[in-house]
Design a protein around this motif. Sequence first.
Motif, PDB file in Angstrom:
ATOM      1  N   GLU A   1      48.377  31.535  35.760  1.00 19.24           N
ATOM      2  CA  GLU A   1      49.595  31.890  36.500  1.00 19.24           C
ATOM      3  C   GLU A   1      50.207  33.159  35.925  1.00 19.24           C
ATOM      4  O   GLU A   1      50.694  34.025  36.668  1.00 19.24           O
ATOM      5  CB  GLU A   1      50.594  30.735  36.436  1.00 19.24           C
ATOM      6  CG  GLU A   1      50.177  29.482  37.208  1.00 19.24           C
ATOM      7  CD  GLU A   1      50.158  29.710  38.704  1.00 19.24           C
ATOM      8  OE1 GLU A   1      50.725  30.719  39.165  1.00 19.24           O
ATOM      9  OE2 GLU A   1      49.567  28.875  39.424  1.00 19.24           O
ATOM     10  N   THR A   2      50.191  33.287  34.607  1.00 20.63           N
ATOM     11  CA  THR A   2      50.700  34.511  33.972  1.00 20.63           C
ATOM     12  C   THR A   2      49.843  35.702  34.370  1.00 20.63           C
ATOM     13  O   THR A   2      50.358  36.798  34.660  1.00 20.63           O
ATOM     14  CB  THR A   2      50.708  34.348  32.446  1.00 20.63           C
ATOM     15  OG1 THR A   2      51.468  33.189  32.099  1.00 20.63           O
ATOM     16  CG2 THR A   2      51.298  35.570  31.776  1.00 20.63           C
ATOM     17  N   LEU A   3      48.524  35.508  34.379  1.00 17.66           N
ATOM     18  CA  LEU A   3      47.629  36.584  34.794  1.00 17.66           C
ATOM     19  C   LEU A   3      47.892  36.982  36.241  1.00 17.66           C
ATOM     20  O   LEU A   3      47.916  38.172  36.577  1.00 17.66           O
ATOM     21  CB  LEU A   3      46.175  36.123  34.619  1.00 17.66           C
ATOM     22  CG  LEU A   3      45.086  37.072  35.122  1.00 17.66           C
ATOM     23  CD1 LEU A   3      45.075  38.358  34.297  1.00 17.66           C
ATOM     24  CD2 LEU A   3      43.718  36.400  35.062  1.00 17.66           C
TER      25      LEU A   3
ATOM     26  N   ILE B   1      36.367  31.922  28.124  1.00 18.03           N
ATOM     27  CA  ILE B   1      35.406  32.516  29.054  1.00 18.03           C
ATOM     28  C   ILE B   1      35.936  32.463  30.475  1.00 18.03           C
ATOM     29  O   ILE B   1      35.835  33.433  31.235  1.00 18.03           O
ATOM     30  CB  ILE B   1      34.042  31.802  28.936  1.00 18.03           C
ATOM     31  CG1 ILE B   1      33.397  32.114  27.584  1.00 18.03           C
ATOM     32  CG2 ILE B   1      33.118  32.219  30.075  1.00 18.03           C
ATOM     33  CD1 ILE B   1      32.086  31.396  27.358  1.00 18.03           C
ATOM     34  N   VAL B   2      36.530  31.333  30.862  1.00 16.36           N
ATOM     35  CA  VAL B   2      37.087  31.214  32.208  1.00 16.36           C
ATOM     36  C   VAL B   2      38.195  32.236  32.417  1.00 16.36           C
ATOM     37  O   VAL B   2      38.239  32.945  33.437  1.00 16.36           O
ATOM     38  CB  VAL B   2      37.612  29.781  32.434  1.00 16.36           C
ATOM     39  CG1 VAL B   2      38.373  29.701  33.758  1.00 16.36           C
ATOM     40  CG2 VAL B   2      36.469  28.784  32.423  1.00 16.36           C
ATOM     41  N   TYR B   3      39.093  32.345  31.448  1.00 18.66           N
ATOM     42  CA  TYR B   3      40.225  33.262  31.592  1.00 18.66           C
ATOM     43  C   TYR B   3      39.752  34.711  31.708  1.00 18.66           C
ATOM     44  O   TYR B   3      40.152  35.443  32.625  1.00 18.66           O
ATOM     45  CB  TYR B   3      41.174  33.099  30.404  1.00 18.66           C
ATOM     46  CG  TYR B   3      42.344  34.062  30.435  1.00 18.66           C
ATOM     47  CD1 TYR B   3      43.499  33.754  31.133  1.00 18.66           C
ATOM     48  CD2 TYR B   3      42.276  35.286  29.772  1.00 18.66           C
ATOM     49  CE1 TYR B   3      44.566  34.642  31.180  1.00 18.66           C
ATOM     50  CE2 TYR B   3      43.332  36.179  29.811  1.00 18.66           C
ATOM     51  CZ  TYR B   3      44.476  35.849  30.513  1.00 18.66           C
ATOM     52  OH  TYR B   3      45.525  36.741  30.558  1.00 18.66           O
TER      53      TYR B   3
ATOM     54  N   ILE C   1      37.848  35.502  35.001  1.00 19.39           N
ATOM     55  CA  ILE C   1      38.744  35.659  36.149  1.00 19.39           C
ATOM     56  C   ILE C   1      39.524  36.965  36.039  1.00 19.39           C
ATOM     57  O   ILE C   1      39.716  37.683  37.034  1.00 19.39           O
ATOM     58  CB  ILE C   1      39.683  34.451  36.252  1.00 19.39           C
ATOM     59  CG1 ILE C   1      38.877  33.199  36.586  1.00 19.39           C
ATOM     60  CG2 ILE C   1      40.771  34.683  37.298  1.00 19.39           C
ATOM     61  CD1 ILE C   1      39.687  31.928  36.586  1.00 19.39           C
ATOM     62  N   ALA C   2      39.978  37.298  34.823  1.00 20.72           N
ATOM     63  CA  ALA C   2      40.710  38.559  34.647  1.00 20.72           C
ATOM     64  C   ALA C   2      39.843  39.751  35.025  1.00 20.72           C
ATOM     65  O   ALA C   2      40.311  40.698  35.682  1.00 20.72           O
ATOM     66  CB  ALA C   2      41.171  38.673  33.193  1.00 20.72           C
TER      67      ALA C   2
ATOM     68  N   ARG D   1      35.631  29.288  41.364  1.00 18.81           N
ATOM     69  CA  ARG D   1      35.310  30.049  42.574  1.00 18.81           C
ATOM     70  C   ARG D   1      36.388  31.105  42.779  1.00 18.81           C
ATOM     71  O   ARG D   1      37.566  30.791  42.910  1.00 18.81           O
ATOM     72  CB  ARG D   1      35.237  29.127  43.785  1.00 18.81           C
ATOM     73  CG  ARG D   1      34.836  29.812  45.092  1.00 18.81           C
ATOM     74  CD  ARG D   1      34.698  28.764  46.192  1.00 18.81           C
ATOM     75  NE  ARG D   1      34.288  29.338  47.454  1.00 18.81           N
ATOM     76  CZ  ARG D   1      35.127  29.802  48.372  1.00 18.81           C
ATOM     77  NH1 ARG D   1      36.441  29.743  48.145  1.00 18.81           N
ATOM     78  NH2 ARG D   1      34.681  30.316  49.505  1.00 18.81           N
ATOM     79  N   VAL D   2      35.962  32.368  42.775  1.00 14.47           N
ATOM     80  CA  VAL D   2      36.874  33.505  42.939  1.00 14.47           C
ATOM     81  C   VAL D   2      36.463  34.246  44.211  1.00 14.47           C
ATOM     82  O   VAL D   2      35.331  34.735  44.307  1.00 14.47           O
ATOM     83  CB  VAL D   2      36.834  34.436  41.715  1.00 14.47           C
ATOM     84  CG1 VAL D   2      37.807  35.594  41.906  1.00 14.47           C
ATOM     85  CG2 VAL D   2      37.155  33.670  40.436  1.00 14.47           C
ATOM     86  N   ARG D   3      37.378  34.342  45.166  1.00 13.69           N
ATOM     87  CA  ARG D   3      37.096  34.971  46.454  1.00 13.69           C
ATOM     88  C   ARG D   3      38.108  36.074  46.725  1.00 13.69           C
ATOM     89  O   ARG D   3      39.308  35.883  46.555  1.00 13.69           O
ATOM     90  CB  ARG D   3      37.160  33.927  47.573  1.00 13.69           C
ATOM     91  CG  ARG D   3      36.842  34.473  48.962  1.00 13.69           C
ATOM     92  CD  ARG D   3      37.061  33.378  50.001  1.00 13.69           C
ATOM     93  NE  ARG D   3      36.632  33.788  51.324  1.00 13.69           N
ATOM     94  CZ  ARG D   3      37.357  34.517  52.170  1.00 13.69           C
ATOM     95  NH1 ARG D   3      38.581  34.915  51.806  1.00 13.69           N
ATOM     96  NH2 ARG D   3      36.877  34.839  53.366  1.00 13.69           N
TER      97      ARG D   3
END
Length: 448
Positions: A310-312, A341-343, A346-347, A377-379
Amino acid sequence: MTTMTHDRPAGLGAVPGRRLLGAPLSPGTWRSYAYLWLVLLLAPLALGYVLLTVLLSAATAVTVVGLYGAGWLVGGGRLWGAVYRGLASRLLGVDVAAPLPRRPRRGPWRTLADAAGWRSMLFMVASIPLALAGLVVSTAFLVMGLGSVTYWSWHRLLPAELAMDDSWHTPGGLAVVAAGGLALVLLWPWVVRLAVVPLTLLTGALLGPTPSSLRIAELERSRAGTVQDADARLRRIERDLHDGTQARLVAVGMQLGEARELLAAGDPATVADLLEIAHASTKDALTELRELARGIHPPALDSGLSVALETLASRAPLPVGVHVGPDVEAPGRLAPAIESIVYFSIAELVTNAAKHARASRIDVRIEAADGDAVRIRVRDDGHGGATVVRPDGSGLRSGLAGLAERVRSVDGVFDLSSPAGGPTVVTMSLPAMRAAADAAARPQDGTS
């Protein structure tokens, strides 16, 4: 890894009758038949090579120099494997990848430990009975079929004891024999096709790389990429500290030294100006240090992955929707390394979408997957066309290659879908590695 591209020998296609009648003349059928002949012609040499290797290995087991010679012969099995793979590729249209290169090992006994060489020699032995049986049966069908079709023209040349009964030498009987022969000829392509199937399966099983070796090689490549990525990150941090924060702190030290001299000389106005500049430089240095620390480990991760994302999203240059499943948010669900790794993945995807894809929105979903895994999943709705390897033929990797290697370094799965015009969808599956949860589930000291 094994692809079948050879011609279909019979009975398949838009015109079944024409295919059936033309199957005995099909190039694919005759190439398969030639393959059986060549494997059998190589059989004496192959069997002799295998026997020589085995006997030499057994006879020189008590020596050192002899073991090196036997190891060289075992390694030579790879060359035989290449020959058989070439035959399968050219004649059957079956492409099998070569096994992974031999690892250099020291010691006389380790020269014999070439699994690919031994597997090739196992193929050389196992292919002999398969090729012999296939060739005998297929040749019998071909010879009997052609002989029956033409029996009417040469049966008078046979001695009476070898010819068929005279009742077959009538026009009707000869027609039946010819029809039976035609059926055998039409069935012959299928017999040849079935005869090469076991050899095809054996080629893929013994002459190519094993799944475990491919997995090990993939892990080694991903880990090497992760090490390089970590080294590049450390060098970038060092450069930022040297060129930015360190230089700024050196300037603050010089300003404070000058202010001390001016204070001793009785110039408080100039001292105040210098202290103001030094104070501003110190705050800038602290800001830079915070940014560097955030790049190493975001403080928001201490409050959980959902809070960190949420901060990102609040700092992103475009709208980012984040949905984290309740199972993922459970305490101890993800190990700290996996959360990082997830953070950072996504960044990086958010940065790429804003910088290169000209996207107007990004949606991020993180949910628990089957087993002890988590799916990300990033779209984005950008123009698409993203690739891991650049499509210009240069072989250069895009920025997503490092991300894919980072995911695979922890046994994760990375999948990219980015057609021209968009959208771009990146799906990652990572092991949850619930180390904290497992530790919490164990009995504590003094309890049972």
